[in-house]
Scaffold this motif. Sequence first.
Motif, PDB file in Angstrom:
ATOM      1  N   HIS A   1       0.805  -0.922   0.119  1.00 14.23           N
ATOM      2  CA  HIS A   1      -0.013  -0.117   0.030  1.00 14.23           C
ATOM      3  C   HIS A   1       1.431   1.545   0.303  1.00 14.23           C
ATOM      4  O   HIS A   1       0.270   2.400  -0.407  1.00 14.23           O
ATOM      5  CB  HIS A   1      -0.985   0.105   1.380  1.00 14.23           C
ATOM      6  CG  HIS A   1      -2.395  -0.640   0.807  1.00 14.23           C
ATOM      7  ND1 HIS A   1      -3.010  -0.955   1.100  1.00 14.23           N
ATOM      8  CD2 HIS A   1      -1.975  -2.302   1.150  1.00 14.23           C
ATOM      9  CE1 HIS A   1      -4.601  -0.797   0.758  1.00 14.23           C
ATOM     10  NE2 HIS A   1      -3.492  -2.318   0.181  1.00 14.23           N
ATOM     11  N   ASP A   2       1.948   0.674   0.797  1.00 12.72           N
ATOM     12  CA  ASP A   2       2.529   2.245   0.910  1.00 12.72           C
ATOM     13  C   ASP A   2       2.971   2.582  -1.059  1.00 12.72           C
ATOM     14  O   ASP A   2       3.368   3.846  -1.430  1.00 12.72           O
ATOM     15  CB  ASP A   2       4.752   1.835   1.016  1.00 12.72           C
ATOM     16  CG  ASP A   2       4.375   2.246   2.553  1.00 12.72           C
ATOM     17  OD1 ASP A   2       3.307   2.588   3.358  1.00 12.72           O
ATOM     18  OD2 ASP A   2       4.778   1.568   3.314  1.00 12.72           O
ATOM     19  N   ILE A   3       3.168   1.574  -1.757  1.00 14.59           N
ATOM     20  CA  ILE A   3       4.032   1.841  -3.365  1.00 14.59           C
ATOM     21  C   ILE A   3       2.610   1.894  -4.236  1.00 14.59           C
ATOM     22  O   ILE A   3       2.434   3.164  -5.092  1.00 14.59           O
ATOM     23  CB  ILE A   3       4.138  -0.141  -3.935  1.00 14.59           C
ATOM     24  CG1 ILE A   3       5.806  -0.060  -3.017  1.00 14.59           C
ATOM     25  CG2 ILE A   3       4.606   0.330  -5.313  1.00 14.59           C
ATOM     26  CD1 ILE A   3       6.312   0.387  -3.759  1.00 14.59           C
ATOM     27  N   LEU A   4       1.283   1.754  -3.262  1.00 17.75           N
ATOM     28  CA  LEU A   4      -0.075   2.322  -4.256  1.00 17.75           C
ATOM     29  C   LEU A   4      -0.233   3.485  -4.624  1.00 17.75           C
ATOM     30  O   LEU A   4      -0.321   4.087  -5.028  1.00 17.75           O
ATOM     31  CB  LEU A   4      -0.656   1.168  -3.455  1.00 17.75           C
ATOM     32  CG  LEU A   4      -1.461  -0.182  -4.087  1.00 17.75           C
ATOM     33  CD1 LEU A   4      -2.476  -0.528  -3.279  1.00 17.75           C
ATOM     34  CD2 LEU A   4      -1.935   0.024  -5.241  1.00 17.75           C
ATOM     35  N   ARG A   5      -0.087   3.983  -3.375  1.00 16.29           N
ATOM     36  CA  ARG A   5       0.127   5.239  -2.143  1.00 16.29           C
ATOM     37  C   ARG A   5       1.450   6.752  -3.236  1.00 16.29           C
ATOM     38  O   ARG A   5       1.090   7.331  -4.064  1.00 16.29           O
ATOM     39  CB  ARG A   5       0.267   5.882  -1.194  1.00 16.29           C
ATOM     40  CG  ARG A   5       0.153   7.064  -1.050  1.00 16.29           C
ATOM     41  CD  ARG A   5       0.630   7.509   0.787  1.00 16.29           C
ATOM     42  NE  ARG A   5       1.829   7.169   1.166  1.00 16.29           N
ATOM     43  CZ  ARG A   5       2.642   6.377   2.132  1.00 16.29           C
ATOM     44  NH1 ARG A   5       1.155   5.170   2.263  1.00 16.29           N
ATOM     45  NH2 ARG A   5       3.349   6.441   2.103  1.00 16.29           N
TER      46      ARG A   5
END
Length: 707
Positions: free
Chosen positions: A144-148
């Motif tokens: 989810h860090d990469i999605l952000r």
Amino acid sequence: MPSLRLPIRSRTLNVSCCKIKSLNFPRTFSSRGPSYSYAETVQNLKIGNDTRVIFQGFTGRQATQNAQQSLEWGTKIVGGVTPGRDGEHLGLPVLPNVKVAKEQLKPDATGIFVAAQFAAKAIEEAIEAEIPLIAAVAEHIPLHDILRISSMLATQSKSRFVGANSPGIISSIGRCRIGFQPLPTFSPGHVGIAAKSGTLSYEAVASLTRAGVGQSLCIGIGGDTVSGTSITDALKVFESDDDTHGIVLIGEIGGEAEIEAANWIAEYHRRTSTPKPIAALIAGFQAPSSRVMGHAGAWLAPGEPSAEDKRRQLEQVRATIVDHPAKFGQTMNTLLSGGRLGGINSRTFSGSQQQRGLHTLRKSSDSVRQKSLGNRRSVPGRFQSRSLIISSNAAKKMIHDKGYHASNSTSSNEKSAMIAVTISRARRCPCIYASPGSEWRETRSFPVNYGQGPDRQTLKALLEHTGFEMATSAFRIEFNTLINDLFHIFKSLEAVSLELVVTRSPSNDADHSGLHVIPERFVFDDAAINSAQRQTHLLEARDMTIPEYQPVELEASKHGIVYVKLTPEDPSANIGTLVNGAGLAMNTVDALAHRGGRPANFLDTGGKATAETVKKSFEAVLADERVKVIFVNIFGGLTLCNMIADGVMLAFKELGERMRVPVVVRLRGTNEEMGQKMIAESGLDLYAYDDFEEAAAKVIELAKANN
């Protein structure tokens, strides 16, 4: 019944100004002025001897080591960033943040050398400072860090991101290295490489160098579920790069990036009379459809193209296919010299030959089932051995706590629909998949903005597609609320996939919605737990009945080892494998099966294996009583061949009689001569080789003799 396929978006390629060497891409204009998008930043991938580089996490051990090597090689590193610090390191300025570094050092690129839990913040800082090229090498950055990060990248046209979980990007011809690639294997030349796997790319580079074929630009796509740069992005750079005369493409199972690349190649051939030759390799033919194979993104969702699908598509667009990276040297040498390879595809990797293997026959039947999508649990994101799968009761409690009635099954008089909140790899964003009925048949995908969640138009389209648009007002309202609540669970608890069935019970009560939910499979990102210590409460909800959580695999994972038992029902699977790197481990299993062997396991020691890790790897392999021979196949990048030799000898010493089978060792790469000498002089019952074909032949011979 149609396959569940992730749709591919076309991208318009434009250009913005940048200090990095310019490529001849057109800029598009409209009546409102220049049109900008993340696609424009693809030209920032073209690095060279004038590229000014900084490192974030500059004074850390890994950054220091790689900076020293890169400086000696000729990379123009102009300084770095360590939060809150000013001063010097390696004779270069250290600055407290990227904004100050941008103003004072004017970098064209940055290498992110910080731990996974801090990587997202470092990447965001680089995007905000508008650094043209950002390369992140850390593995296990929370999804989810990469999605952000992806949602940020989509709104700008200044910064290009490479990674995560990537060895980085390197220009051999321009002596510019942003990453941790093993420099002794590289040589300047004219072959561009785009690869999901670091270890496979290293072996490909070494093969090219041994054949006298140098490299121009090597782009590490990375092995995560969501990547900042795709294979197609790399191909666009290679097409317009005068230094690149030939192209190597290395893919693997998971997603549709290779299919997208094949479509691009087909169009490239239509518009170009003299296209640059392309050679390719795909890893993962023997991968079970239910497992993740080392890389976070190396899992085959039902309905996604298999390794064979990808190979076939690339071969149809005239890419020359090889089955092992050691063959790239000879292949590209022939292609670049204008020679004809004739039947090289059939000799080096034949689909018909591949079908002869027992494992492939089983895999073929799996593929048929996937394409039929008759199993209603089949959606992208379901299977994640490197993710946390919670029990059915825990999933029901999550639904119940949101105020919904969680059922166990549907009845014949209920209308139902399949819903999954997961990820679109092609779009680099969350996506809702939906299908009317109780099976994945007429499946559609609905992309969702990560920051905003489902909008009204998406909710309306979901109701229409699932056939619930004519339901009562109470049902429609509760359905829309459910979708929003699911997305909230997905985002707040950092899920990979939330899969469920929604049903509507017949009712004459206009105020009663009749909506019921059947949770199918809820999967969450274990990197959020292990790297960032978030969502740790989910550990108590794990479904301990699944293969991922069996004792041998759990014990291996404690040491950073990814172990997957292959075809447990097949007693003839008798070759144990011990390999460093997920891509090379997949390819080793594929290559052995292609040559008539029967691999019993996949094992990736991890990129930072130690002698103790190697010993633990032997223990995992030997836990399988079917194993009659062990193949240690190492190409050293970060992993040193002498350290692997130490681990092999440690295993023989400490495991004693448990080392009951012959061991074949192949060592190539960093410190290979030292490692080979240690093995040769060990006095142990080992077979040592540096050539893969000879080693594989010996492994298969021993397996048959000891069966």
